[in-house]
Design an enzyme around this catalytic site. Structure first.
Site, mmCIF file in Angstrom:
data_model
loop_
_atom_site.group_PDB
_atom_site.id
_atom_site.type_symbol
_atom_site.label_atom_id
_atom_site.label_comp_id
_atom_site.label_asym_id
_atom_site.label_seq_id
_atom_site.Cartn_x
_atom_site.Cartn_y
_atom_site.Cartn_z
ATOM 1 C CE LYS A 116 64.151 -48.859 -5.536
ATOM 2 N NZ LYS A 116 65.231 -48.017 -6.030
ATOM 3 C CE LYS A 141 62.199 -49.428 -8.949
ATOM 4 N NZ LYS A 141 63.428 -48.796 -8.688
#
Ligand code: PBG
Length: 327
Positions: A198, A251
């Site tokens: 992330k 992400k």
């Protein structure tokens, strides 16, 4: 000898030919729909930077989940906006917190729909960071104390009926800490979807407006990943798998397709990608201006994320894509 001899256009002539040799498919079964839930009843408040998305109170959320299920969408991921926020983010692990209540209501009304709980503190802390702030070091997020609260958050979500918990905080060691907590309380069947790679991304802007979770000081770069790093993502993913993650995620999606493609080649576990709020808003805004074709581009972006290697995609286009896939 006709020239040229290589004629790839032969297989592009008609839709049935193209369909026959198509390498990647997108199915509604591979879509996860993110939703925001807030206190109250009868609330459906549009998020200004995400037209078409709302903060729902539990009653409306349940109806929206039913509608998603009717379209064939297999799963939702829930984000909570609590009544009030505090230093320790206590709303995140309150057994009666907003997300726990929402999970219970959705599982009761639509038992076949998979419910994923996002496990993080930033929507619940008054300072907007993903963990508790250390007293000793200037404003730094304290890793190991935060792990205890994340473990409690995951457990209360599992107790409420979540099928999957998804830690998105980027603290070190959170997957193993959560796994241990779930197993100790007989939730060994609850899966962990780790936001493994992330990045500290500007593409989360609209989400932070939706969840009112922008950090009040500093930013998330001390715990989320540097967008310049690729090798590090593979290390993060490897360690989350080792700690017990059942599914790993990259992400945002579109700006990090290289990471997704590498992860697909290197790891043998299910791989997810999150097409985040800013990716949604960018497409929605350009389409609203008439500069791009919304439907075409949303489908192209989703197939690209699948082609790069994602088994499934968390996307704010879930319902729209499901409708398009039906025709
Ligand atoms: C919580 C969390 C965030 C997102 C998912 N979980 C926000 C953040 O890290 O600031 C972003 C999702 C999106 O932008 O759609 N930590």
């Amino acid at each position: 000898m006709p020239f040229p001899t290589h004629r790839p256009r032969r297989l592009r002539r008609t839709e049935s030919l193209r369909g026959l040799v198509r390498e990647t498919t997108l199915s509604t079964k591979a879509l996860v729909y993110p939703l925001f839930v807030c206190p109250g009843t009868n609330v459906k408040a549009e998020i200004p930077s995400m037209p078409g998305h709302y903060r729902w109170s539990v009653d409306g959320l349940v109806e929206e989940c039913q509608a998603a299920h009717d379209l064939g969408i297999p799963a939702v991921i829930l984000f909570g906006i609590p009544e009030k926020k505090d230093e320790a983010g206590s709303g995140a692990y309150d057994p009666n917190g907003i997300v726990q209540r929402a999970i219970r209501a959705v599982k009761k009304a639509v038992p076949d729909l998979l419910v994923i709980g996002d496990v993080c503190l930033c929507e619940y802390t008054s300072h907007g960071h993903c963990g508790v702030i250390a007293r000793t070091r200037d404003g730094e997020v304290e890793n190991d104390l935060t792990l205890e609260l994340l473990a409690k958050t995951a457990l209360t979500q599992a107790q409420a009926g979540a099928d999957i918990v998804a830690p998105s905080d980027m603290m070190d060691g959170r997957v193993s800490r959560i796994r241990r907590e779930l197993d100790a309380h007989e939730f060994s069947g609850t899966a962990i979807l780790a936001y493994a790679a992330k990045y500290a991304s500007g593409f989360y802007g609209p989400f932070r407006e939706a969840a009112d979770s922008a950090p009040q000081f500093g930013d998330r770069r001390p715990y989320q990943m540097d967008p310049a790093n690729q090798r590090e993502a593979l290390k993060e993913i490897a360690s989350d798998i080792e700690e017990g993650a059942d599914i790993v995620m990259v992400k945002p999606a579109l700006p990090f397709l290289d990471v997704l493609a590498l992860a697909r080649r290197k790891f043998d576990v299910p791989l997810a990608a999150y097409q985040v709020s800013g990716e949604y808003s960018m497409i929605a805004a350009a389409a609203e201006k008439g500069w791009i074709d919304r439907e075409r581009i949303l489908m192209e972006s989703l197939i690209s994320i699948r082609r790069a290697g994602a088994d499934f995609v968390l996307t704010y286009f879930a319902k729209e894509a499901a409708r398009l896939l039906k025709c």
